[in-house]
Scaffold this motif. Structure first.
Motif: not given
Length: 420
Positions: A7-8, A10, A128
């Motif tokens: 996933r992103s 953010h 991440y």
């Protein structure tokens, strides 16, 4: 599992922040509702302090390490989702308690659940986000503390005034259970590179051996523990000080406390991460020096505010240290990530959290509550105010310890050989 698209960063950070907000919503609801719970269940300040501290911290601290090891070796996001569901279920049960020991057991259950939340979250964020953005990302995650504390103060006080204290626990608990599967669906672990996956099979004892040899780990852990002892104690007891010594109603105390945490807390947490990222690349010692400066300013400001006769003046004096006492979160949690290789991050974080939470969270509200009971005969309603002020000395001890870590951190820091 490894095939799943990441996933992103953010989105992942936003979901982790949401879960962390729920973590602290529960804690502050107990603090803001301390007086109605005390009256309803017939508790002393010492018993209330135990519910706010050791009842939660005991299993929370001990189980953090094994849960972090499981997260390092399996799915970090999966462990967080299950933990959220478990602690939220026990939070709801707190609203059904009819006595001290029942509430104590439910708080133990909340601690079991929350044990699997924070260390895997630190590790996911470190996965991440690249090193130069990591302190900021961890600070944004740590905004869950002031946002959750402020939300707990506002929401808990309003519910107690309009319905009753039990409804607040049940509502927050059910909401957390509902969010858990949504979190699991949206947040995925990043695939771990081959060398890291091999390192993940290293036993826990090896991780302990690595951090135990690094003086900066111990200095940061015990300094943060002293700070947390005061910070958690203040978050739990200041609403009661406002009611007993300043004559506030429950709703007024919740609004007063919530506004302080929202304004001061969010600014302080974010400032810590931003400053650490900006200055830390030139000198790793900054990650220790920043918290030391903040704690040295906190103690006198908190003392002056809490001994003031004017709630208006006290608010302006309290808003600054309510930010500074959380400034350490971004710098220190980032530094802990850089004491070990990537695959050991959750376990290293859990080792740090074990010390920090057992001492800070476990003893903060209990120490202040016990001192308050001991001083009641002499100071009456103001005994709690004086016990809180006396405990501020631990901020000075925290600053003293962390200053020794400035030099050692430069030596102990592990830069990442690979591109994030």
């Amino acid at each position: 599992m490894v095939q799943e698209k990441a996933r992103s960063p953010h989105l992942v950070l936003a979901m982790l922040l949401l879960v962390y907000v729920f973590n602290f919503l529960d804690r502050q609801i107990l603090g803001i509702l301390a007086q109605p719970i005390k009256a309803d269940l017939g508790l002393s300040d010492t018993e209330l302090g135990a519910l706010g501290g050791i009842a939660f911290a005991l299993l929370y601290s001990v189980l953090g390490v094994p849960f972090a090891v499981i997260a390092d070796k399996t799915s970090r996001s999966g462990v967080i989702a299950i933990s959220l569901a478990v602690w939220s279920g026990f939070t709801a049960l707190c609203g059904l308690a009819t006595g001290f020991w029942q509430l104590f057991l439910f708080r133990l259950g909340v601690g079991v659940g929350e044990a699997g939340g924070v260390a895997p979250s630190y590790a996911l964020i470190a996965d991440y986000f690249p090193p130069h953005q990591r302190a900021r990302a961890l600070s944004i995650y740590s905004l869950g503390i002031p946002l959750g504390l402020a939300g707990g103060a506002f929401f808990g006080g309003w519910i107690a005034e309009t319905v009753e204290w039990r409804v607040a626990f049940i509502t927050v608990g059910i909401a957390g259970v509902v969010i858990a599967p949504v979190f699991k669906y949206l947040v995925k672990d990043l695939p771990r590179p081959a060398p890291t996956a091999a390192a993940a099979r290293v036993p826990v004892s090896a991780v302990f051996k690595i951090v135990a040899k690094k003086p900066s780990f111990w200095l940061m852990a015990f300094a943060a523990s002293c700070s947390s002892l005061v910070g958690y104690g203040l978050a739990f007891w200041v609403p009661s000080v406002m009611i007993r010594s300043f004559g506030f109603s429950l709703l007024e105390a919740s609004q007063y406390m919530g506004s302080l945490l929202l304004v001061g807390g969010t600014a302080g947490v974010f400032a810590g991460g931003w400053l650490a990222d900006k200055l830390g690349s030139k000198d790793r010692g900054v990650y220790a020096r920043l918290p030391a400066i903040a704690w040295l300013i906190c103690a006198p400001l908190f003392a002056t505010a809490l001994l003031s006769d004017s709630p208006f003046i006290a608010w302006f004096l309290l808003v600054i240290p309510n930010g500074l006492n959380l400034l350490w979160l971004g710098p220190i949690t980032t530094a802990i990530q850089h004491l070990v290789p990537q695959a050991m991050r959750a376990t290293a974080s859990a080792s740090f959290l074990f010390i920090n939470n057992l001492i800070g969270l476990g003893l903060g509200s209990l120490v202040m509550g016990t001192m308050s009971d001991m001083m009641t005969a002499r100071f009456g309603n103001d005994s709690l105010r004086y016990s809180v002020v006396a405990a501020l000395a631990f901020y000075l001890l925290a600053a003293f310890l962390i200053l020794f870590a400035v030099k050692t951190l430069r030596k102990d820091w592990e830069d990442e050989p690979q591109q994030a």
